[in-house]
Design a protein around this motif. Structure first.
Motif, PDB file in Angstrom:
ATOM      1  N   ILE A 169       0.861  -1.178   0.000  1.00  9.20           N
ATOM      2  CA  ILE A 169       0.000   0.000   0.000  1.00  9.20           C
ATOM      3  C   ILE A 169       0.903   1.235   0.000  1.00  9.20           C
ATOM      4  N   VAL A 170       1.086   1.805  -1.149  1.00  9.69           N
ATOM      5  CA  VAL A 170       2.030   2.908  -1.333  1.00  9.69           C
ATOM      6  C   VAL A 170       1.275   4.209  -1.580  1.00  9.69           C
ATOM      7  N   PRO A 171       1.442   5.208  -0.713  1.00  6.50           N
ATOM      8  CA  PRO A 171       0.787   6.506  -0.944  1.00  6.50           C
ATOM      9  C   PRO A 171       1.303   7.153  -2.224  1.00  6.50           C
ATOM     10  N   GLN A 172       0.411   7.849  -2.896  1.00  3.00           N
ATOM     11  CA  GLN A 172       0.778   8.531  -4.131  1.00  3.00           C
ATOM     12  C   GLN A 172       0.517  10.028  -4.004  1.00  3.00           C
ATOM     13  N   ALA A 173       1.293  10.808  -4.744  1.00  2.00           N
ATOM     14  CA  ALA A 173       1.109  12.257  -4.768  1.00  2.00           C
ATOM     15  C   ALA A 173       0.015  12.624  -5.757  1.00  2.00           C
ATOM     16  N   GLY A 174      -0.886  13.516  -5.340  1.00  4.21           N
ATOM     17  CA  GLY A 174      -1.957  13.965  -6.211  1.00  4.21           C
ATOM     18  C   GLY A 174      -1.624  15.275  -6.897  1.00  4.21           C
ATOM     19  N   LYS A 175      -2.635  15.856  -7.548  1.00  2.00           N
ATOM     20  CA  LYS A 175      -2.436  17.091  -8.318  1.00  2.00           C
ATOM     21  C   LYS A 175      -2.031  18.270  -7.443  1.00  2.00           C
ATOM     22  N   ALA A 176      -2.377  18.214  -6.157  1.00  2.00           N
ATOM     23  CA  ALA A 176      -2.051  19.335  -5.270  1.00  2.00           C
ATOM     24  C   ALA A 176      -0.580  19.371  -4.864  1.00  2.00           C
ATOM     25  N   CYS A 177       0.157  18.329  -5.225  1.00  2.00           N
ATOM     26  CA  CYS A 177       1.578  18.260  -4.847  1.00  2.00           C
ATOM     27  C   CYS A 177       2.356  19.438  -5.427  1.00  2.00           C
ATOM     28  N   THR A 178       3.120  20.103  -4.580  1.00  2.00           N
ATOM     29  CA  THR A 178       3.942  21.245  -5.008  1.00  2.00           C
ATOM     30  C   THR A 178       5.406  20.863  -5.184  1.00  2.00           C
ATOM     31  N   ALA A 179       5.706  19.572  -4.989  1.00  2.00           N
ATOM     32  CA  ALA A 179       7.083  19.075  -5.096  1.00  2.00           C
ATOM     33  C   ALA A 179       8.012  19.784  -4.127  1.00  2.00           C
ATOM     34  N   CYS A 180       7.501  20.106  -2.934  1.00  2.00           N
ATOM     35  CA  CYS A 180       8.327  20.796  -1.934  1.00  2.00           C
ATOM     36  C   CYS A 180       9.427  19.901  -1.369  1.00  2.00           C
ATOM     37  N   GLY A 181       9.223  18.592  -1.442  1.00  2.00           N
ATOM     38  CA  GLY A 181      10.247  17.655  -0.994  1.00  2.00           C
ATOM     39  C   GLY A 181      10.183  17.275   0.467  1.00  2.00           C
ATOM     40  N   ARG A 182       9.205  17.793   1.195  1.00  2.00           N
ATOM     41  CA  ARG A 182       9.077  17.473   2.618  1.00  2.00           C
ATOM     42  C   ARG A 182       8.961  15.969   2.826  1.00  2.00           C
ATOM     43  N   CYS A 183       8.164  15.302   2.003  1.00  2.00           N
ATOM     44  CA  CYS A 183       7.953  13.858   2.157  1.00  2.00           C
ATOM     45  C   CYS A 183       9.247  13.083   1.973  1.00  2.00           C
ATOM     46  N   CYS A 205       9.238   1.299   0.168  1.00  2.00           N
ATOM     47  CA  CYS A 205       8.156   1.833   0.996  1.00  2.00           C
ATOM     48  C   CYS A 205       7.680   0.802   2.005  1.00  2.00           C
ATOM     49  N   ILE A 206       7.523   1.211   3.265  1.00  2.00           N
ATOM     50  CA  ILE A 206       7.032   0.319   4.314  1.00  2.00           C
ATOM     51  C   ILE A 206       5.603   0.666   4.737  1.00  2.00           C
ATOM     52  N   SER A 207       4.933   1.492   3.946  1.00  2.00           N
ATOM     53  CA  SER A 207       3.532   1.860   4.203  1.00  2.00           C
ATOM     54  C   SER A 207       3.338   2.451   5.594  1.00  2.00           C
ATOM     55  N   CYS A 208       4.288   3.249   6.030  1.00  2.00           N
ATOM     56  CA  CYS A 208       4.201   3.818   7.381  1.00  2.00           C
ATOM     57  C   CYS A 208       3.299   5.043   7.437  1.00  2.00           C
ATOM     58  N   MET A 209       2.994   5.634   6.290  1.00  2.00           N
ATOM     59  CA  MET A 209       2.097   6.790   6.155  1.00  2.00           C
ATOM     60  C   MET A 209       2.691   8.090   6.685  1.00  2.00           C
ATOM     61  N   ARG A 210       3.982   8.122   6.921  1.00  2.00           N
ATOM     62  CA  ARG A 210       4.607   9.356   7.403  1.00  2.00           C
ATOM     63  C   ARG A 210       4.502  10.460   6.352  1.00  2.00           C
ATOM     64  N   CYS A 211       4.662  10.113   5.101  1.00  2.00           N
ATOM     65  CA  CYS A 211       4.582  11.126   4.051  1.00  2.00           C
ATOM     66  C   CYS A 211       3.183  11.737   3.993  1.00  2.00           C
ATOM     67  N   VAL A 212       2.164  10.915   4.215  1.00  2.00           N
ATOM     68  CA  VAL A 212       0.784  11.409   4.226  1.00  2.00           C
ATOM     69  C   VAL A 212       0.587  12.369   5.405  1.00  2.00           C
ATOM     70  N   ALA A 213       1.074  11.961   6.566  1.00  2.00           N
ATOM     71  CA  ALA A 213       0.901  12.769   7.775  1.00  2.00           C
ATOM     72  C   ALA A 213       1.679  14.073   7.729  1.00  2.00           C
ATOM     73  N   GLN A 214       2.815  14.087   7.032  1.00  2.00           N
ATOM     74  CA  GLN A 214       3.703  15.251   7.049  1.00  2.00           C
ATOM     75  C   GLN A 214       3.509  16.198   5.870  1.00  2.00           C
TER      76      GLN A 214
END
Length: 248
Positions: A169-183, A205-214
């Protein structure tokens, strides 16, 4: 005496449980760039070692990073956090990892926090009831330490441990992504391309969801069909409220 929190908490649930049990100097096990071999404790210290349960096991990056820490005979309270399904062999494995690193295990906790993927399960936990239970247990742990009792508790789990599942289960970037690089910066395993944050290496990816949360603009998420399927699969085992389990 120093008190430490050695925490692997990608989305904050495990940290919230640990905070209800203790304060202390935080060693962030999600930081892939940190030199964990530089962490050295003594026999006078106390460490709260807290990890989420991933499929009934300790997350592999946490295993590897804890293995580099010099426990030095410090007394350890093990904290396993799960999202209302089951924690299976997590505490047993964490105990073995902690002892290998030189810690003396004196207590254990299996606690509840919001499921990091299917967030409808254990939503809002740890709640005030959970925190009251954990604060009371902290007082019991302190009494044990004050009495000089370093006996190891009986912790549940099997050896050999259950086989690690394959997370896909790998999170994906949507259209709102600004490519800021935080994730890419905060990913515990470096699975996100720093030059193009919309690209994720699914093999890492370990599906930890940190990128989603951050994500500062909430641009990363899961495929809703995949998420819906997971929620449906978990419903039979996650719908009934489970309670914290304490081992002293």
């Amino acid at each position: 005496m120093m008190v430490y929190q050695l925490i692997f908490s990608p989305t904050g649930g495990t940290q919230a449980v640990a905070n209800a049990l203790s304060g202390g100097q935080v060693v962030d096990l999600t930081d892939r760039n940190f030199d964990f071999s530089s962490v050295a404790l003594t026999a006078e210290d106390v460490a709260f070692i807290a990890v989420p349960s991933y499929g009934g096991r300790v997350p592999l990056p946490a295993v590897e990073r804890l293995g580099k820490v010099h426990g030095g005979g410090a007394r350890a309270v093990l904290v396993c956090v799960y999202g209302n399904r089951a924690y299976e062999d997590t505490l047993a494995e964490l105990s073995d990892v902690a002892e290998f690193a030189g810690f003396r295990v004196v207590a254990g906790v299996a606690a509840l926090a919001e499921h990091s993927i299917a967030r409808k399960y254990a939503a809002g936990r740890p709640d005030e009831s959970d925190k009251a239970v954990l604060r009371d247990f902290q007082a019991r742990i302190q009494a044990k330490l004050d009495a000089g009792d370093t006996t190891a508790p009986a912790l549940p789990g099997n050896r050999p441990y259950k086989k690690r599942g394959v997370r896909s289960i790998v999170p994906q970037a949507g259209k709102a992504c600004t490519a800021c690089g935080r994730c890419a910066v905060v990913c515990p395993v470096g699975a996100i391309n720093a030059a193009n944050p919309k690209v994720t290496d699914s093999s890492k990816c370990i599906s930890c969801m940190r990128c989603v949360a951050q994500c500062p603009v909430h641009a990363r998420d899961l495929n809703p069909v995949v998420l819906g399927g997971l929620e449906l699969a978990l419903k039979p085992v996650c719908s009934t409220r489970k309670e914290n389990e304490l081992f002293l």
